[in-house]
Design a protein around this motif. Sequence first.
Motif, PDB file in Angstrom:
ATOM      1  N   GLY A 343       0.820  -1.205   0.000  1.00 60.29           N
ATOM      2  CA  GLY A 343       0.000   0.000   0.000  1.00 60.29           C
ATOM      3  C   GLY A 343       0.852   1.251   0.000  1.00 60.29           C
ATOM      4  O   GLY A 343       1.816   1.380  -0.759  1.00 60.29           O
ATOM      5  N   ALA A 344       0.502   2.179   0.878  1.00 57.85           N
ATOM      6  CA  ALA A 344       1.257   3.428   1.012  1.00 57.85           C
ATOM      7  C   ALA A 344       2.311   3.337   2.109  1.00 57.85           C
ATOM      8  O   ALA A 344       2.980   4.334   2.406  1.00 57.85           O
ATOM      9  CB  ALA A 344       0.292   4.571   1.322  1.00 57.85           C
ATOM     10  N   LEU A 345       2.483   2.151   2.714  1.00 56.19           N
ATOM     11  CA  LEU A 345       3.337   2.037   3.892  1.00 56.19           C
ATOM     12  C   LEU A 345       4.724   1.470   3.610  1.00 56.19           C
ATOM     13  O   LEU A 345       5.707   1.906   4.202  1.00 56.19           O
ATOM     14  CB  LEU A 345       2.646   1.163   4.948  1.00 56.19           C
ATOM     15  N   PHE A 346       4.802   0.468   2.734  1.00 52.65           N
ATOM     16  CA  PHE A 346       6.106  -0.170   2.543  1.00 52.65           C
ATOM     17  C   PHE A 346       6.203  -0.757   1.144  1.00 52.65           C
ATOM     18  O   PHE A 346       5.226  -0.775   0.387  1.00 52.65           O
ATOM     19  CB  PHE A 346       6.368  -1.242   3.609  1.00 52.65           C
ATOM     20  N   GLN A 347       7.389  -1.239   0.809  1.00 55.44           N
ATOM     21  CA  GLN A 347       7.663  -1.692  -0.551  1.00 55.44           C
ATOM     22  C   GLN A 347       6.864  -2.943  -0.904  1.00 55.44           C
ATOM     23  O   GLN A 347       6.555  -3.782  -0.067  1.00 55.44           O
ATOM     24  CB  GLN A 347       9.158  -1.969  -0.720  1.00 55.44           C
ATOM     25  N   HIS A 348       6.539  -3.042  -2.192  1.00 55.18           N
ATOM     26  CA  HIS A 348       5.796  -4.156  -2.766  1.00 55.18           C
ATOM     27  C   HIS A 348       6.621  -5.436  -2.685  1.00 55.18           C
ATOM     28  O   HIS A 348       7.851  -5.410  -2.737  1.00 55.18           O
ATOM     29  CB  HIS A 348       5.498  -3.814  -4.230  1.00 55.18           C
ATOM     30  N   PHE A 349       5.951  -6.564  -2.546  1.00 52.72           N
ATOM     31  CA  PHE A 349       6.608  -7.873  -2.634  1.00 52.72           C
ATOM     32  C   PHE A 349       7.418  -7.939  -3.921  1.00 52.72           C
ATOM     33  O   PHE A 349       7.050  -7.366  -4.941  1.00 52.72           O
ATOM     34  CB  PHE A 349       5.538  -8.963  -2.624  1.00 52.72           C
ATOM     35  N   GLY A 350       8.535  -8.667  -3.891  1.00 54.37           N
ATOM     36  CA  GLY A 350       9.493  -8.628  -4.984  1.00 54.37           C
ATOM     37  C   GLY A 350       9.127  -9.462  -6.195  1.00 54.37           C
ATOM     38  O   GLY A 350       8.044 -10.046  -6.290  1.00 54.37           O
ATOM     39  N   THR A 351      10.061  -9.534  -7.133  1.00 55.09           N
ATOM     40  CA  THR A 351       9.810 -10.171  -8.427  1.00 55.09           C
ATOM     41  C   THR A 351      10.208 -11.640  -8.468  1.00 55.09           C
ATOM     42  O   THR A 351       9.882 -12.329  -9.437  1.00 55.09           O
ATOM     43  CB  THR A 351      10.565  -9.428  -9.538  1.00 55.09           C
ATOM     44  N   ASN A 352      10.928 -12.117  -7.449  1.00 54.17           N
ATOM     45  CA  ASN A 352      11.334 -13.522  -7.403  1.00 54.17           C
ATOM     46  C   ASN A 352      11.002 -14.119  -6.047  1.00 54.17           C
ATOM     47  O   ASN A 352      11.357 -13.559  -5.008  1.00 54.17           O
ATOM     48  CB  ASN A 352      12.833 -13.674  -7.666  1.00 54.17           C
ATOM     49  N   MET A 353      10.321 -15.255  -6.053  1.00 52.94           N
ATOM     50  CA  MET A 353      10.044 -15.980  -4.819  1.00 52.94           C
ATOM     51  C   MET A 353      11.292 -16.761  -4.430  1.00 52.94           C
ATOM     52  O   MET A 353      11.949 -17.366  -5.285  1.00 52.94           O
ATOM     53  CB  MET A 353       8.871 -16.937  -5.032  1.00 52.94           C
ATOM     54  N   VAL A 354      11.635 -16.742  -3.139  1.00 49.44           N
ATOM     55  CA  VAL A 354      12.830 -17.450  -2.688  1.00 49.44           C
ATOM     56  C   VAL A 354      12.454 -18.598  -1.761  1.00 49.44           C
ATOM     57  O   VAL A 354      11.339 -18.683  -1.244  1.00 49.44           O
ATOM     58  CB  VAL A 354      13.831 -16.503  -1.990  1.00 49.44           C
ATOM     59  N   LEU A 355      13.422 -19.475  -1.548  1.00 49.33           N
ATOM     60  CA  LEU A 355      13.213 -20.682  -0.756  1.00 49.33           C
ATOM     61  C   LEU A 355      13.031 -20.341   0.721  1.00 49.33           C
ATOM     62  O   LEU A 355      13.813 -19.586   1.299  1.00 49.33           O
ATOM     63  CB  LEU A 355      14.408 -21.620  -0.926  1.00 49.33           C
ATOM     64  N   THR A 356      12.004 -20.916   1.327  1.00 52.75           N
ATOM     65  CA  THR A 356      11.768 -20.756   2.759  1.00 52.75           C
ATOM     66  C   THR A 356      11.431 -22.112   3.371  1.00 52.75           C
ATOM     67  O   THR A 356      10.989 -23.034   2.680  1.00 52.75           O
ATOM     68  CB  THR A 356      10.602 -19.792   3.053  1.00 52.75           C
ATOM     69  N   SER A 357      11.629 -22.214   4.657  1.00 52.87           N
ATOM     70  CA  SER A 357      11.191 -23.399   5.392  1.00 52.87           C
ATOM     71  C   SER A 357      10.925 -22.996   6.830  1.00 52.87           C
ATOM     72  O   SER A 357      11.406 -21.965   7.303  1.00 52.87           O
ATOM     73  CB  SER A 357      12.245 -24.514   5.337  1.00 52.87           C
ATOM     74  N   VAL A 358      10.122 -23.808   7.514  1.00 51.72           N
ATOM     75  CA  VAL A 358       9.776 -23.547   8.913  1.00 51.72           C
ATOM     76  C   VAL A 358       9.937 -24.833   9.696  1.00 51.72           C
ATOM     77  O   VAL A 358       9.510 -25.906   9.256  1.00 51.72           O
ATOM     78  CB  VAL A 358       8.330 -23.037   9.052  1.00 51.72           C
ATOM     79  N   THR A 359      10.551 -24.740  10.843  1.00 50.61           N
ATOM     80  CA  THR A 359      10.585 -25.861  11.778  1.00 50.61           C
ATOM     81  C   THR A 359      10.040 -25.369  13.106  1.00 50.61           C
ATOM     82  O   THR A 359      10.159 -24.199  13.450  1.00 50.61           O
ATOM     83  CB  THR A 359      12.013 -26.399  11.969  1.00 50.61           C
ATOM     84  N   GLY A 360       9.415 -26.266  13.841  1.00 48.26           N
ATOM     85  CA  GLY A 360       8.836 -25.871  15.117  1.00 48.26           C
ATOM     86  C   GLY A 360       7.422 -26.373  15.233  1.00 48.26           C
ATOM     87  O   GLY A 360       7.096 -27.476  14.797  1.00 48.26           O
ATOM     88  N   ASP A 361       6.549 -25.568  15.788  1.00 48.63           N
ATOM     89  CA  ASP A 361       5.179 -25.967  16.075  1.00 48.63           C
ATOM     90  C   ASP A 361       4.428 -26.299  14.793  1.00 48.63           C
ATOM     91  O   ASP A 361       4.440 -25.529  13.838  1.00 48.63           O
ATOM     92  CB  ASP A 361       4.482 -24.829  16.814  1.00 48.63           C
ATOM     93  N   THR A 362       3.772 -27.462  14.746  1.00 46.24           N
ATOM     94  CA  THR A 362       3.028 -27.875  13.565  1.00 46.24           C
ATOM     95  C   THR A 362       1.689 -28.466  13.959  1.00 46.24           C
ATOM     96  O   THR A 362       1.464 -28.866  15.093  1.00 46.24           O
ATOM     97  CB  THR A 362       3.784 -28.945  12.754  1.00 46.24           C
ATOM     98  N   THR A 363       0.798 -28.526  12.990  1.00 45.68           N
ATOM     99  CA  THR A 363      -0.406 -29.338  13.121  1.00 45.68           C
ATOM    100  C   THR A 363      -0.331 -30.408  12.054  1.00 45.68           C
ATOM    101  O   THR A 363       0.270 -30.220  11.005  1.00 45.68           O
ATOM    102  CB  THR A 363      -1.682 -28.505  12.918  1.00 45.68           C
TER     103      THR A 363
END
Length: 464
Positions: A343-363
């Motif tokens: 919006g008017a607050l911060f920069q737009h999401f970028g042009t390339n998606m990058v690798l992410t992962s999460v470890t910890g609490d799951t269902t």
Amino acid sequence: MKSRSLSCISLISLLAGNAYAGTINVDFTKNIGTVNPRAFSMDSTEYGSPHDIVHDQTVYNLIAALHLDAMRIDLQNGSDPQLGAGSTSGPGDPWVQAIDSTGAKPVIRLHTIGEDDNGTDSGGSAADAQAMVSRYTANYAAHGLSKPVQYYIIGNETNANDSSGSNFIAFAPGMRSASGGFTLYIGGPAWGWYDEGTMTGYFANTKSTAGGPDFLDYHQYGNGGDTDMSASQLQQELNGGGSDSDGDVLQYGTVSYQAEIAKLQGDTGLPIECGEWNLTWGSDPAQGQPFNAIWGASVIGNIVKAGGVSMEYGDSSGGLMGVVSQNDTPMPLYYSYYMFTGGALFQHFGTNMVLTSVTGDTTVNVQGSNVVQNNTLEVFASNNPKNIVVINKDPNNTETGTVNLTGYGSGTMNAWQTTGDGLPAQIATNVAITDGTFTYSLPPYSVTTFVLGSGTTNGADRNR
């Protein structure tokens, strides 16, 4: 707008972890896909009058502030374009001009024979389509536009009435010849639900006879519109989903959008557009509750992660659907988009998606012999520029998220956060990052966007 209902499958088992901390790994050295240039888009429903982008300046300002990539409008009668959907009538020019002036790319949905799965002639013809392209593409400046319209969709939920793509075959060649030399991107079939076999057949048939579409479009709603969902069903819509080894959807949920789009892209090699989506095609009280902002952010992230176009239905609908209410105030899905576009607050999401992962609490959702594991924390991150969107899908517990970065060692970070009931609040201002790591509190049912400034790279790969 109609779509086949996808009933919630009963949750056989929901096992919650006891830990309320997660480790988020973001690897900026590993791009996993290009973000579609129309990724963050929306439909103009033509149902919200007079609270719409043409007749209500407040609604226009709210939509413009989202910095959307594109907006779809339904038009008919090419020689004198008129609105073709919803409860609003009138000339089409002011609507295309309004979309254009927000900075979004107009996407025009053309009427055909066999609309809305009822087999009736809606008045669309190849001549109408050609005239529409001549007006809004070849001669765009003469009709008040700053840029030519290059995106068109042929038909809407024709379903069994045009599974072969006969309208595309009849319309597309003349449309391309009328474009005045501008490249057109013509899509279809705007199928009423995800139907892999029909859509791949449509692609093959139209490709062999008319060059084929430039993108495929289908509609998918989280649930049917007849029954309000319970709290457990809503949580299943958020945590459910996934696919088996063949890519078939196991249980409907937000990650199912990613599975569907990835499967269709693999089948056809085309960009895929989810041309209508919402929690339900009817009206559920949850659409007006903060939950919907969390659910919507997850849908957007999963569609975009698969390389698809997220086209939520819609801007203002006269009911609970949409991003702006009849009181000219943002609905929860407004904040879903805001956390990606800035919006008017911060920069737009970028042009390339990058690798992410999460470890910890799951269902863990157990469905017969199929096990679909979903982290309570869901993460989408980009390069160019570097944004990290983190969703806490837990309705009750605050998560402590430790973010480990690869390819970013030191620099500064700003962060904004919403719990779906208002514009994001800034929770971090120019915070120094050292050694590629930081930790933040993530409230229940929240979306947090971390915006990274220019920084130095780190040598260690924290994900190994």
